[in-house]
Design a protein around this motif. Structure first.
Motif: not given
Length: 274
Positions: A115-120, A134-139, A192-209
């Protein structure tokens, strides 16, 4: 918070369930007290056997205004579901889910829930003026591995992990996105399918993630013929991206045991029991 136990995403909604460790024995006031609210009357510390006994009682759909403190019951399935998960893992000495980590910390490895954010302005918090983004993008970045030959599937054009991006999370759930990518590689229940990593990243505008997941799909060498020509197989050391090399090394070094990687069932589309 130590581990991410569940990630529920549906259009317009995201919900995390974490495992935590109590750190302040004096702060008992944080527990909900009677008369409570429309959701429940109160919160209590309970042992696993006490919870099981309580789970046998049914509320009959009554509102909290008519509930009796002398004859309580559990509000929903989640206490039994998630504490049961933790209880069952005591036998193996492991903790289910992905370890929770902060992106701005160095040397924390590449596996886990980040969990983290991009910030200027140097801010690293996960909220802006008390409000969450607010969550906006999925990857979805899919690792397709052949354990026998120790190779990784990459996009033949980009030479990187296969990637799928959704710019409006209202169009699809994260679980649907992941399953679509797995199916595009011929993934079946035999794989066999597993989950290795999850990233929740907040954009620099603070409104989108952006929410990014890194599932791992293990292939047998005999399955490679079924893949399309848009896929190439490379050795880990031939991956051009340093981050992807570390992820591939982590994936290939994991054993086949259930607790070696997080089960893909961590991803949910609703609040129902697993």
């Amino acid at each position: 918070m130590t581990h991410l136990l569940s990630l529920e995403q549906s259009p317009g909604r995201i919900r995390f369930i974490f495992r935590g460790e109590w750190v302040d024995d004096g702060a008992v006031s944080v527990l909900k007290r009677p008369p409570g609210d429309k959701e429940s009357i109160e919160a209590k510390w309970m042992a696993w056997d006490e919870m099981q006994l309580l789970a046998e009682k049914k509320g009959g759909g009554a509102s909290t205004s008519s509930l009796s403190l002398k004859d309580p019951w559990l509000r929903g399935h989640e206490p039994l579901t998630f504490y049961g998960m933790l209880e069952r893992c005591k036998k193996t000495g492991s903790v289910p889910g992905l370890p929770v980590k902060r992106m701005d910390r160095k040397e924390v490895g590449v596996t886990g829930a980040f969990f983290g954010r991009e910030s200027s302005n140097g801010s690293t918090g996960l909220t802006v003026h008390g409000r969450a983004a607010i969550l906006t993008h999925l990857r979805c970045r899919l690792l397709v591995c052949d354990r026998t030959e120790q190779t990784i599937a990459v996009d033949a054009t980009t030479k990187q992990f296969p990637l799928s991006i959704v710019e409006d999370q209202n169009n699809i759930t994260l679980r649907e996105l992941v399953h679509a990518m797995i199916e595009s590689f011929g993934g079946t229940r035999q794989h066999q399918v597993r989950l290795l990593r999850v990233d929740h990243f907040i954009h620099s505008n603070g409104r989108e993630a952006t929410l990014t997941v890194f599932p791992v799909l293990f292939f047998d060498s005999s399955d490679k013929e079924s893949l399309s020509g848009s896929t190439s197989w490379v050795l880990v050391e031939d991956l051009s991206d340093r981050f992807e090399r570390k992820l591939a090394q982590a994936a290939l070094s994991l054993g086949s045991g259930e607790n070696d990687m997080c089960n893909l069932d961590l991803l949910r589309s609703n609040e129902g029991p697993k």
